[in-house]
Design a protein around this motif. Sequence first.
Motif, PDB file in Angstrom:
ATOM      1  N   LEU A 378       0.851  -1.184   0.000  1.00 37.19           N
ATOM      2  CA  LEU A 378       0.000   0.000   0.000  1.00 37.19           C
ATOM      3  C   LEU A 378       0.891   1.240   0.000  1.00 37.19           C
ATOM      4  O   LEU A 378       1.815   1.358   0.806  1.00 37.19           O
ATOM      5  N   PRO A 380       1.668   4.706   1.093  1.00 39.63           N
ATOM      6  CA  PRO A 380       1.145   5.388   2.286  1.00 39.63           C
ATOM      7  C   PRO A 380       0.328   6.650   1.985  1.00 39.63           C
ATOM      8  O   PRO A 380      -0.719   6.866   2.587  1.00 39.63           O
ATOM      9  N   PHE A 383      -3.424   6.200   1.300  1.00 38.22           N
ATOM     10  CA  PHE A 383      -4.284   5.546   2.291  1.00 38.22           C
ATOM     11  C   PHE A 383      -5.267   6.553   2.867  1.00 38.22           C
ATOM     12  O   PHE A 383      -4.880   7.596   3.375  1.00 38.22           O
ATOM     13  N   LEU A 384      -6.551   6.265   2.759  1.00 39.02           N
ATOM     14  CA  LEU A 384      -7.575   7.198   3.229  1.00 39.02           C
ATOM     15  C   LEU A 384      -8.074   6.862   4.622  1.00 39.02           C
ATOM     16  O   LEU A 384      -8.929   7.544   5.162  1.00 39.02           O
ATOM     17  N   GLY A 385      -7.571   5.791   5.199  1.00 39.36           N
ATOM     18  CA  GLY A 385      -7.916   5.498   6.583  1.00 39.36           C
ATOM     19  C   GLY A 385      -9.093   4.549   6.757  1.00 39.36           C
ATOM     20  O   GLY A 385      -9.499   4.286   7.875  1.00 39.36           O
ATOM     21  N   LEU A 413      -2.674  -6.940   0.332  1.00 41.15           N
ATOM     22  CA  LEU A 413      -2.043  -5.627   0.478  1.00 41.15           C
ATOM     23  C   LEU A 413      -1.142  -5.665   1.699  1.00 41.15           C
ATOM     24  O   LEU A 413      -1.565  -6.087   2.775  1.00 41.15           O
ATOM     25  N   HIS A 414       0.078  -5.234   1.519  1.00 43.42           N
ATOM     26  CA  HIS A 414       1.041  -5.259   2.611  1.00 43.42           C
ATOM     27  C   HIS A 414       1.514  -3.846   2.930  1.00 43.42           C
ATOM     28  O   HIS A 414       1.326  -2.917   2.152  1.00 43.42           O
ATOM     29  N   GLU A 415       2.147  -3.722   4.106  1.00 48.21           N
ATOM     30  CA  GLU A 415       2.709  -2.428   4.485  1.00 48.21           C
ATOM     31  C   GLU A 415       3.952  -2.144   3.657  1.00 48.21           C
ATOM     32  O   GLU A 415       4.650  -3.061   3.238  1.00 48.21           O
TER      33      GLU A 415
ATOM     34  N   SER B   7      -6.075   6.476  11.692  1.00 51.57           N
ATOM     35  CA  SER B   7      -6.299   5.118  11.183  1.00 51.57           C
ATOM     36  C   SER B   7      -4.954   4.549  10.772  1.00 51.57           C
ATOM     37  O   SER B   7      -4.215   5.181  10.031  1.00 51.57           O
ATOM     38  N   VAL B   8      -4.639   3.376  11.269  1.00 52.65           N
ATOM     39  CA  VAL B   8      -3.352   2.749  10.957  1.00 52.65           C
ATOM     40  C   VAL B   8      -3.614   1.453  10.198  1.00 52.65           C
ATOM     41  O   VAL B   8      -4.410   0.613  10.627  1.00 52.65           O
ATOM     42  N   PHE B   9      -2.939   1.307   9.046  1.00 48.96           N
ATOM     43  CA  PHE B   9      -3.066   0.079   8.253  1.00 48.96           C
ATOM     44  C   PHE B   9      -2.120  -0.969   8.824  1.00 48.96           C
ATOM     45  O   PHE B   9      -0.922  -0.744   8.930  1.00 48.96           O
ATOM     46  N   LEU B  10      -2.680  -2.089   9.218  1.00 47.17           N
ATOM     47  CA  LEU B  10      -1.865  -3.155   9.803  1.00 47.17           C
ATOM     48  C   LEU B  10      -2.001  -4.418   8.983  1.00 47.17           C
ATOM     49  O   LEU B  10      -3.104  -4.922   8.802  1.00 47.17           O
ATOM     50  N   GLU B  11      -0.888  -4.910   8.432  1.00 47.71           N
ATOM     51  CA  GLU B  11      -1.024  -6.201   7.758  1.00 47.71           C
ATOM     52  C   GLU B  11      -1.081  -7.291   8.819  1.00 47.71           C
ATOM     53  O   GLU B  11      -0.656  -7.100   9.956  1.00 47.71           O
ATOM     54  N   ARG B  16       2.308  -6.931  15.224  1.00 49.07           N
ATOM     55  CA  ARG B  16       2.210  -5.631  14.568  1.00 49.07           C
ATOM     56  C   ARG B  16       1.481  -4.611  15.443  1.00 49.07           C
ATOM     57  O   ARG B  16       1.862  -3.436  15.505  1.00 49.07           O
ATOM     58  N   ILE B  44      -7.441  -2.509  10.336  1.00 50.60           N
ATOM     59  CA  ILE B  44      -7.284  -1.063  10.456  1.00 50.60           C
ATOM     60  C   ILE B  44      -7.453  -0.739  11.945  1.00 50.60           C
ATOM     61  O   ILE B  44      -8.512  -0.997  12.525  1.00 50.60           O
ATOM     62  N   VAL B  65       1.972   2.977   7.977  1.00 51.08           N
ATOM     63  CA  VAL B  65       0.987   3.641   7.126  1.00 51.08           C
ATOM     64  C   VAL B  65      -0.179   4.124   7.979  1.00 51.08           C
ATOM     65  O   VAL B  65      -0.911   3.320   8.553  1.00 51.08           O
ATOM     66  N   ARG B  67      -3.202   7.531   8.732  1.00 50.91           N
ATOM     67  CA  ARG B  67      -3.910   8.646   8.115  1.00 50.91           C
ATOM     68  C   ARG B  67      -4.823   9.282   9.158  1.00 50.91           C
ATOM     69  O   ARG B  67      -5.483   8.580   9.928  1.00 50.91           O
TER      70      ARG B  67
END
Lengths: 436, 143
Positions: A378, A380, A383-385, A413-415, B7-11, B16, B44, B65, B67
């Motif tokens: 993804l 960064p 990213f819309l949250g 999807l990965h970081e 909001s944090v994207f976590l795989e 994590r 998320i 990541v 937002r």
Amino acid sequence: MEIRYWNKEVETASPERIKEIQLERLKKIVAAAFKTQFYSKRLPAVGINSPDDIKSLDDLRRIPFTMKDDLRQSYPKGLLAVDTSEVVRIHTSSGTTGIPTVIYLSANDLNAATDLMARSITCTGADKTDILQNMMSYGMFTGGLCMHYGAERVGMMVIPAASGNTKRQVQLMKDFRTTVLHVTPSYLLHIHSKLPELGIPLKDLALKKAFIGAEPHSENTRKKLESLYNIDAYNSYGLSEMNGPGIAFECQYKKDLHFWEDSYIVEIINPKTGELVKDGEQGEVVLTNLIRSAMPLMRYRTRDLAYLHTEPCECGRTHRRMSRIMGRSDDMLIINGVNVFPSQIEEVIMRVPEVGTNYQILVEKQGALDRLVVKVELYPKMFLGEAKQIEQVKARISDELKASITIKPAIELHEQGTLPVSEGKAVRVVDTREKL
Amino acid sequence: MKIKQISVFLENRKGRLYDVCSLLGKNNINIRALNVAETESFGILRIVVNKPEAAMDAFNEAGIVARLTDVIAVEVEDKPGGLADILKVLSDEDVNIEYMYGFVEKSSDKALMVFRFDDVEKAAEVLTKHNVKIVQEQGVREL
């Protein structure tokens, strides 16, 4: 064993007679080639200025190899030798970077290809009393239609089931007493694992044979299918550029595939040097189609790796046999019978603004079938949250890949920074399936 | 009216969530409210913290990541039907809730809830009109 022939005279012709047929047909193909944009430039460049310059089969080697990329560059009509009013069929296959390739068949060409398919079917011992269920996809893929035509010519009852829908496939086998299947080995294995839940026991089916092809498989896979279903399984070789299946086929003895040498000239080369290898040595299969004038194709590099036998076969056929396909000399992946180039996948994902530049392609077995997973990072800033955005991005990538490579992969999807950074193509593709 | 949620994207990877929380701890940032939206392959993490800007700086530096998004925190009477009263107001006025979750602590005898709306402006207007108490950003910082 009673040996069945479709055209005994040709199938058992002496090697000298086969060479005569080859030379006669090659001259015609070269004549047709001069009518194409592509070869009319390429042949004079190597000093071949008319079909009369082909005096012996050795002259074939003066013609440079034709590559998949040449087909792509020539799309759509650069290799067409006749007016489209003479064409009765086209097939396309997806190209390596989004541009497809196309083949054209005139009525004569289609007739010759159909006849060869009928010869292939007959050499397995199948005949008009058999009922063939054709489980390859129809449409642009050559595997479905070409087999269909050949089986009809033999006089078999053909069930054009096409691919997928396991429940219906098994029901058709049961209701119509199917005796012969045309199928990819992985799908046939998959069906077996579904029989218990479908509630149709094997004893309710009348299967005798399977023609297995469109994907490389091992001798163990064949043996497994034969014992699971109590059938004979015959290896089939073909590629869409050469008309599809029916180029080489196993006979009743199932000891590798007879190349129909009156219709194709086969050369096995060292893929690095382009030189011919010795008989029995593995190399890349290079083919010249002798039975298609609407779209001539000479010394086409298939990228398939195999070797040739020269010793005679118990069936009496004189056409040399080719081993099963041992691998590829390029990075093409074959996923449930569908050809996929990593570059096609890359092209699609690089168009998606939400993902970064690192990606990984994983091919693995899920039960009997192949599973394709495309892992992307993804980006960064995009990213819309929201979780639903991520789901939408995944669905969009999956849909666009489906449109390009015809199979729908799982998307992960990965970081950022978690996938291996590209240092050449090898790390991008991880194939955990059993090697041949 | 609005407060900042991160909001944090976590795989889907072991440890994590721990990485993210310990990073906040190291930077002396306090989590006020927290919620995890999970799917099969990723999650998320949604958090409200006392120092959102500092948290974002820390995330960016660590390559996580994240937002900022706008949410509304409201005070809910801590009694049976307290939340229902607010939901009725929103429903009657056609305001759509995307998701909601509770605060970790309470400042008074009121419960605090975080709401994410597809139309934040309209939601704030409706809630104010019906005398629902909205927590201001300063209030979150001082909790």
